[in-house]
Design a protein around this motif. Sequence first.
Motif, PDB file in Angstrom:
ATOM      1  N   ILE A  44     -12.150  -1.782  -0.802  1.00 20.62           N
ATOM      2  CA  ILE A  44     -12.379  -0.640  -1.503  1.00 20.62           C
ATOM      3  C   ILE A  44     -13.199  -0.994  -3.026  1.00 20.62           C
ATOM      4  O   ILE A  44     -12.552  -1.961  -3.379  1.00 20.62           O
ATOM      5  N   GLN A  86      -7.877   0.993   5.690  1.00 19.98           N
ATOM      6  CA  GLN A  86      -7.567   1.189   4.190  1.00 19.98           C
ATOM      7  C   GLN A  86      -8.143   2.451   3.684  1.00 19.98           C
ATOM      8  O   GLN A  86      -7.788   2.902   2.480  1.00 19.98           O
ATOM      9  N   THR A 113     -15.688   2.189   0.430  1.00 22.17           N
ATOM     10  CA  THR A 113     -14.670   1.682   1.112  1.00 22.17           C
ATOM     11  C   THR A 113     -15.556   1.248   2.443  1.00 22.17           C
ATOM     12  O   THR A 113     -16.487   1.851   3.000  1.00 22.17           O
ATOM     13  N   ALA A 169      -7.556   3.959  -0.222  1.00 22.01           N
ATOM     14  CA  ALA A 169      -8.491   4.319  -0.879  1.00 22.01           C
ATOM     15  C   ALA A 169      -8.429   5.995  -1.444  1.00 22.01           C
ATOM     16  O   ALA A 169      -8.536   6.192  -2.703  1.00 22.01           O
TER      17      ALA A 169
END
Length: 170
Positions: A72, A34, A57, A38
């Motif tokens: 996040i 991710q 994160t 982010a």
Amino acid sequence: MSAIEEPRTAATVGKDTGDSPQLSASAGESTLPQLPYAEAVHRALCAVEVLPDTVETGVRVETLDGQRELFIRLEWLPGHDDLLPEELQAAGVIAQWSHLAGWSVSSGTDIAEPDIDALADPDTVAERCMHALLCGLRCDCEKPPPGRWEHAAALHLALAAYDERGETNR
């Protein structure tokens, strides 16, 4: 020691995409798939000048069966200049994304789920955060434009691969 107090050694985990809006070919194998999302959300927040005090994160183990949750977390601390309603000034605001639950925003014990896609376009996320900070968690003065992040499909595949790796590592 909390993540905020620890030295910033976490930069060696995951992948720094710099100014590139594209996921690398190895993003699906990343420890933190991710991270590009982010970074894109943070750039969008910078563009509308709504900068959180902290951006985190990472991975949490939330359940007894050891299920891992990628997250996040964007936090505007109590007293932040962008928090206009008094109740937000006192408690601060946390906008949070989870690959299991999507986006939520909270202040103190109050929590709301913004009406946006789990992998919403970063500009949409920034817009919803801005409205939450200025008008309150349930601001409905403007509906965000629908839409997903341009790399949502690649991130979805990376998240699925992450979950599969987690199943084989238990």
